[in-house]
Motif scaffolding. Sequence first.
Motif, PDB file in Angstrom:
ATOM      1  N   VAL A 222      -8.973  -0.568   1.653  1.00 59.50           N
ATOM      2  CA  VAL A 222      -8.032  -0.299   0.308  1.00 59.50           C
ATOM      3  C   VAL A 222      -8.956  -0.571  -0.864  1.00 59.50           C
ATOM      4  N   GLN A 223      -9.921  -1.660  -0.737  1.00 59.84           N
ATOM      5  CA  GLN A 223     -10.807  -2.096  -1.571  1.00 59.84           C
ATOM      6  C   GLN A 223     -11.799  -0.702  -2.090  1.00 59.84           C
TER       7      GLN A 223
ATOM      8  N   TYR B   7       0.749  -1.311  -0.027  1.00 61.09           N
ATOM      9  CA  TYR B   7      -0.114  -0.050  -0.086  1.00 61.09           C
ATOM     10  C   TYR B   7       0.782   1.230  -0.083  1.00 61.09           C
TER      11      TYR B   7
ATOM     12  N   GLU C 111     -10.919   2.367  -1.646  1.00 59.67           N
ATOM     13  CA  GLU C 111     -10.025   3.137  -2.469  1.00 59.67           C
ATOM     14  C   GLU C 111      -9.796   2.978  -3.890  1.00 59.67           C
ATOM     15  N   LEU C 112      -9.854   1.480  -4.083  1.00 60.02           N
ATOM     16  CA  LEU C 112      -9.376   1.240  -5.386  1.00 60.02           C
ATOM     17  C   LEU C 112     -10.432   1.402  -6.362  1.00 60.02           C
ATOM     18  N   ARG C 113     -11.735   1.026  -5.736  1.00 63.16           N
ATOM     19  CA  ARG C 113     -12.918   1.276  -6.294  1.00 63.16           C
ATOM     20  C   ARG C 113     -13.046   2.835  -6.821  1.00 63.16           C
TER      21      ARG C 113
ATOM     22  N   LEU D  46     -10.793   4.837  -6.928  1.00 63.24           N
ATOM     23  CA  LEU D  46      -9.933   5.210  -8.319  1.00 63.24           C
ATOM     24  C   LEU D  46     -10.304   4.798  -9.534  1.00 63.24           C
ATOM     25  N   ILE D  47     -10.788   3.384  -9.872  1.00 66.18           N
ATOM     26  CA  ILE D  47     -11.286   2.999 -10.888  1.00 66.18           C
ATOM     27  C   ILE D  47     -12.494   3.899 -11.531  1.00 66.18           C
TER      28      ILE D  47
ATOM     29  N   ASP E 213       0.527   0.224  -4.523  1.00 64.12           N
ATOM     30  CA  ASP E 213       0.324  -0.942  -5.182  1.00 64.12           C
ATOM     31  C   ASP E 213      -1.084  -1.558  -4.337  1.00 64.12           C
ATOM     32  N   LEU E 214      -2.004  -0.877  -4.833  1.00 63.49           N
ATOM     33  CA  LEU E 214      -3.476  -1.073  -4.129  1.00 63.49           C
ATOM     34  C   LEU E 214      -3.796  -2.695  -4.335  1.00 63.49           C
ATOM     35  N   ARG E 215      -3.602  -3.132  -5.676  1.00 60.38           N
ATOM     36  CA  ARG E 215      -3.970  -4.479  -5.976  1.00 60.38           C
ATOM     37  C   ARG E 215      -3.276  -5.422  -5.096  1.00 60.38           C
TER      38      ARG E 215
END
Length: 107
Positions: free
Chosen positions: A90-91, A50, A93-95, A97-98, A54-56
Amino acid sequence: MTPPCRSADELQTRVAMHGADATAWAMLGRLWAKAGEPLRSRRAEGEAAYALGDLRGAIDRFRAGRAQVRQGNSADFIEASVIDSRLRSVQAELRALIAEQQEQQQR
């Protein structure tokens, strides 16, 4: 530059104050693994990913930690709760960002 930390306790204190220190998180992960603390190690690996953006990778490591708990390989309920919380965070945050990237592409 600060001198290198010599113990997991020192590193734990460091990452508490400097959460974005990917190197310290990675070192802490290795120390916890050597100390026989696989769940703590997995969390530290996730935090290191993180901190590097590298969120994934972070999600992958937090999921692996959650899987360890579900398989009964850890009784550290506090660490398990932290991992679960960080995974959700983090999930999300990634959503976001996408969604932002998709919105920019549609403009």
